[in-house]
Motif scaffolding. Structure first.
Motif, PDB file in Angstrom:
ATOM      1  N   ARG A  82     -16.623  17.972 -31.669  1.00  0.00           N
ATOM      2  CA  ARG A  82     -15.685  17.962 -30.235  1.00  0.00           C
ATOM      3  C   ARG A  82     -16.010  16.394 -29.922  1.00  0.00           C
ATOM      4  O   ARG A  82     -14.947  15.872 -29.605  1.00  0.00           O
ATOM      5  CB  ARG A  82     -16.345  19.051 -29.625  1.00  0.00           C
ATOM      6  CG  ARG A  82     -15.872  18.708 -28.002  1.00  0.00           C
ATOM      7  CD  ARG A  82     -16.504  19.822 -26.963  1.00  0.00           C
ATOM      8  NE  ARG A  82     -16.266  21.052 -27.288  1.00  0.00           N
ATOM      9  CZ  ARG A  82     -15.056  21.924 -26.807  1.00  0.00           C
ATOM     10  NH1 ARG A  82     -14.494  21.214 -25.824  1.00  0.00           N
ATOM     11  NH2 ARG A  82     -14.809  22.792 -27.004  1.00  0.00           N
ATOM     12  N   MET A  84     -16.636  13.788 -31.458  1.00  0.00           N
ATOM     13  CA  MET A  84     -15.633  12.850 -32.333  1.00  0.00           C
ATOM     14  C   MET A  84     -14.251  12.981 -31.941  1.00  0.00           C
ATOM     15  O   MET A  84     -13.642  12.096 -31.843  1.00  0.00           O
ATOM     16  CB  MET A  84     -15.873  13.379 -33.765  1.00  0.00           C
ATOM     17  CG  MET A  84     -15.532  12.189 -34.879  1.00  0.00           C
ATOM     18  SD  MET A  84     -15.886  12.810 -36.485  1.00  0.00           S
ATOM     19  CE  MET A  84     -14.393  12.177 -37.381  1.00  0.00           C
ATOM     20  N   ALA A  85     -13.787  14.093 -31.512  1.00  0.00           N
ATOM     21  CA  ALA A  85     -12.087  14.346 -31.304  1.00  0.00           C
ATOM     22  C   ALA A  85     -12.206  13.867 -30.101  1.00  0.00           C
ATOM     23  O   ALA A  85     -11.059  13.140 -29.710  1.00  0.00           O
ATOM     24  CB  ALA A  85     -12.098  15.699 -31.404  1.00  0.00           C
ATOM     25  N   MET A  86     -13.171  13.775 -28.911  1.00  0.00           N
ATOM     26  CA  MET A  86     -12.763  13.363 -27.750  1.00  0.00           C
ATOM     27  C   MET A  86     -12.660  11.727 -27.542  1.00  0.00           C
ATOM     28  O   MET A  86     -12.099  11.294 -27.080  1.00  0.00           O
ATOM     29  CB  MET A  86     -14.000  13.679 -26.832  1.00  0.00           C
ATOM     30  CG  MET A  86     -13.745  15.202 -26.103  1.00  0.00           C
ATOM     31  SD  MET A  86     -15.177  15.835 -25.519  1.00  0.00           S
ATOM     32  CE  MET A  86     -15.631  14.382 -24.075  1.00  0.00           C
ATOM     33  N   GLN A  88     -11.748  10.027 -30.339  1.00  0.00           N
ATOM     34  CA  GLN A  88     -10.757   9.686 -30.952  1.00  0.00           C
ATOM     35  C   GLN A  88      -9.232   9.700 -30.040  1.00  0.00           C
ATOM     36  O   GLN A  88      -8.575   8.830 -30.052  1.00  0.00           O
ATOM     37  CB  GLN A  88     -10.318  10.612 -32.341  1.00  0.00           C
ATOM     38  CG  GLN A  88     -11.195  10.371 -33.504  1.00  0.00           C
ATOM     39  CD  GLN A  88     -10.984  11.510 -34.235  1.00  0.00           C
ATOM     40  OE1 GLN A  88     -10.319  12.582 -34.061  1.00  0.00           O
ATOM     41  NE2 GLN A  88     -11.620  11.471 -35.534  1.00  0.00           N
ATOM     42  N   ARG A  89      -9.693  10.601 -29.135  1.00  0.00           N
ATOM     43  CA  ARG A  89      -8.342  10.812 -28.162  1.00  0.00           C
ATOM     44  C   ARG A  89      -8.365   9.552 -27.318  1.00  0.00           C
ATOM     45  O   ARG A  89      -7.678   9.171 -26.704  1.00  0.00           O
ATOM     46  CB  ARG A  89      -8.757  12.094 -27.347  1.00  0.00           C
ATOM     47  CG  ARG A  89      -7.460  12.709 -26.429  1.00  0.00           C
ATOM     48  CD  ARG A  89      -8.086  13.897 -26.039  1.00  0.00           C
ATOM     49  NE  ARG A  89      -7.378  14.457 -24.717  1.00  0.00           N
ATOM     50  CZ  ARG A  89      -6.322  14.912 -24.971  1.00  0.00           C
ATOM     51  NH1 ARG A  89      -5.532  15.209 -25.874  1.00  0.00           N
ATOM     52  NH2 ARG A  89      -5.549  15.447 -23.766  1.00  0.00           N
ATOM     53  N   ARG A  92      -7.253   6.317 -28.556  1.00  0.00           N
ATOM     54  CA  ARG A  92      -5.847   6.415 -28.630  1.00  0.00           C
ATOM     55  C   ARG A  92      -5.164   6.077 -27.388  1.00  0.00           C
ATOM     56  O   ARG A  92      -4.268   5.379 -27.214  1.00  0.00           O
ATOM     57  CB  ARG A  92      -5.305   7.873 -29.289  1.00  0.00           C
ATOM     58  CG  ARG A  92      -3.864   7.787 -30.100  1.00  0.00           C
ATOM     59  CD  ARG A  92      -3.786   8.956 -30.723  1.00  0.00           C
ATOM     60  NE  ARG A  92      -4.593  10.010 -30.286  1.00  0.00           N
ATOM     61  CZ  ARG A  92      -4.349  11.434 -30.661  1.00  0.00           C
ATOM     62  NH1 ARG A  92      -3.000  11.566 -31.067  1.00  0.00           N
ATOM     63  NH2 ARG A  92      -4.908  12.332 -30.344  1.00  0.00           N
ATOM     64  N   PHE A 101     -17.430   3.791 -38.241  1.00  0.00           N
ATOM     65  CA  PHE A 101     -18.426   4.622 -37.942  1.00  0.00           C
ATOM     66  C   PHE A 101     -19.776   3.872 -38.016  1.00  0.00           C
ATOM     67  O   PHE A 101     -20.237   2.901 -38.936  1.00  0.00           O
ATOM     68  CB  PHE A 101     -18.348   5.846 -38.699  1.00  0.00           C
ATOM     69  CG  PHE A 101     -17.147   6.588 -39.031  1.00  0.00           C
ATOM     70  CD1 PHE A 101     -16.836   7.517 -37.816  1.00  0.00           C
ATOM     71  CD2 PHE A 101     -16.352   6.470 -40.073  1.00  0.00           C
ATOM     72  CE1 PHE A 101     -15.557   8.006 -37.882  1.00  0.00           C
ATOM     73  CE2 PHE A 101     -15.170   6.922 -39.841  1.00  0.00           C
ATOM     74  CZ  PHE A 101     -14.540   7.892 -38.864  1.00  0.00           C
ATOM     75  N   LEU A 130      -3.878  11.462 -41.478  1.00  0.00           N
ATOM     76  CA  LEU A 130      -4.081  11.572 -40.034  1.00  0.00           C
ATOM     77  C   LEU A 130      -3.781  10.224 -39.058  1.00  0.00           C
ATOM     78  O   LEU A 130      -4.307  10.142 -38.134  1.00  0.00           O
ATOM     79  CB  LEU A 130      -5.491  11.833 -39.878  1.00  0.00           C
ATOM     80  CG  LEU A 130      -5.755  13.463 -40.062  1.00  0.00           C
ATOM     81  CD1 LEU A 130      -7.240  13.915 -40.540  1.00  0.00           C
ATOM     82  CD2 LEU A 130      -5.085  14.518 -39.300  1.00  0.00           C
ATOM     83  N   ASN A 131      -3.223   9.164 -39.969  1.00  0.00           N
ATOM     84  CA  ASN A 131      -3.021   7.979 -39.202  1.00  0.00           C
ATOM     85  C   ASN A 131      -4.356   7.040 -38.720  1.00  0.00           C
ATOM     86  O   ASN A 131      -4.193   6.363 -37.993  1.00  0.00           O
ATOM     87  CB  ASN A 131      -2.179   8.116 -38.071  1.00  0.00           C
ATOM     88  CG  ASN A 131      -0.634   7.751 -38.679  1.00  0.00           C
ATOM     89  OD1 ASN A 131      -0.396   7.162 -39.602  1.00  0.00           O
ATOM     90  ND2 ASN A 131       0.421   8.421 -37.851  1.00  0.00           N
ATOM     91  N   PHE A 132      -5.541   7.360 -39.515  1.00  0.00           N
ATOM     92  CA  PHE A 132      -6.480   6.551 -39.091  1.00  0.00           C
ATOM     93  C   PHE A 132      -6.608   5.249 -39.836  1.00  0.00           C
ATOM     94  O   PHE A 132      -6.243   5.322 -41.218  1.00  0.00           O
ATOM     95  CB  PHE A 132      -7.906   7.181 -39.464  1.00  0.00           C
ATOM     96  CG  PHE A 132      -8.302   8.648 -38.523  1.00  0.00           C
ATOM     97  CD1 PHE A 132      -7.919   8.401 -37.228  1.00  0.00           C
ATOM     98  CD2 PHE A 132      -8.703   9.657 -39.176  1.00  0.00           C
ATOM     99  CE1 PHE A 132      -8.158   9.628 -36.494  1.00  0.00           C
ATOM    100  CE2 PHE A 132      -8.899  10.583 -38.361  1.00  0.00           C
ATOM    101  CZ  PHE A 132      -8.590  10.772 -36.945  1.00  0.00           C
TER     102      PHE A 132
END
Ligand SMILES: [Zn+2]
Lengths: 169, 91
Positions: A82, A84-86, A88-89, A92, A101, A130-132
């Protein structure tokens, strides 16, 4: 060459020291080959039961299964998904890229382990979809506690290549 | 049909396939249908409370479902679902 502000280097070392003997981990943001931000991510390994780990991936535990969760966190890390996703958000939303990392090695040198390389290659297999952008992998070694060492790598085709770090004021 | 990306640790259950096509209108339905076709996947992706495990991200296209409507996130034809373990490593 990878440019990193000295404040971020200091912060990654501080993060590693705060969590030692557990490994710390985090995410780096920026543009092209310049890091401009960092996110501390929780290493959840100390909180995961053997059952929880092995249910998803029995192979992962092969070298960890005789250890307690606390001991596992000394020699490995697992990012909280979670957080990690936050990160990334947030990256962006600032129109930056997830550039890398980082994690610490509390007892070993600042170079990727075989496990680090295997997992980096797994990330590589779905990264483009995933466009990283291709990430840098940074390792903070506390092997010599008074002289922490930070090194950056690219990991391609199961090989780690060191990328010189240029510390910015 | 929805294309689902399967991470390495779950590929023994899909006969080694890294992508499978599954029907479903929500992420939850996709996981259920995936589990019917490839038993064992659901208990690996969800924890004992039925939530996505703390070390797994599920993306619909490029967005994590935690920022959409979770397992209820609706899907339409052509969407892609990726089940991806969060970054890890060993010393
Ligand atoms: Zn490592």
């Amino acid at each position: 060459m990878l440019a990193i502000p000295s404040s971020i280097i200091r912060n990654m070392i501080a993060h590693a020291r705060e969590l030692a003997p557990h490994e710390c981990c985090g995410i780096l943001s920026g543009t092209a080959s310049a890091i401009t931000g960092y996110y501390r991510i929780t290493n959840i390994l100390a909180e995961l039961s053997e059952q929880e780990l092995s249910r998803f991936d029995g192979a992962k535990l092969s070298d960890l299964h005789r250890l307690s969760p606390e001991e596992r966190a000394d020699i490995a890390f697992q990012m909280d998904a979670r957080e990690m996703a936050m990160a990334q958000r947030d990256i962006r939303s600032k129109s930056l890229d997830l550039l890398g990392f980082y994690h610490s090695h509390t007892f070993s040198p600042a170079r990727p382990s075989q496990t680090d390389i295997t997992i980096a290659m797994e990330f590589e297999s779905y990264r483009a979809k995933l466009n990283f952008p291709e990430p840098f992998h940074l390792i903070i070694s506390l092997e010599h506690i008074e002289q922490p060492v930070v090194r950056a790598y690219r990991i391609q085709e199961s090989k780690a290549t060191e990328i010189p770090i240029q510390t910015m004021p | 049909m929805i294309k689902v990306r399967i991470p390495t640790p779950l590929r023994p259950m899909t006969g080694g396939k890294s992508e499978v096509e599954i029907a479903g209108n929500t992420v939850s339905e996709i996981i259920d249908n995936l589990n019917s076709a490839h038993p064992g996947i659901k208990e690996r992706v969800y924890d004992e409370q039925g939530e996505v495990r703390r070390f797994i991200n599920i993306y619909v296209n490029e967005e994590d479902i935690r920022f959409l409507t979770g397992k209820d996130t609706p899907l339409k034809d052509g969407d892609e679902v990726s089940i991806i373990p969060a970054i890890a490593g060993g010393a």
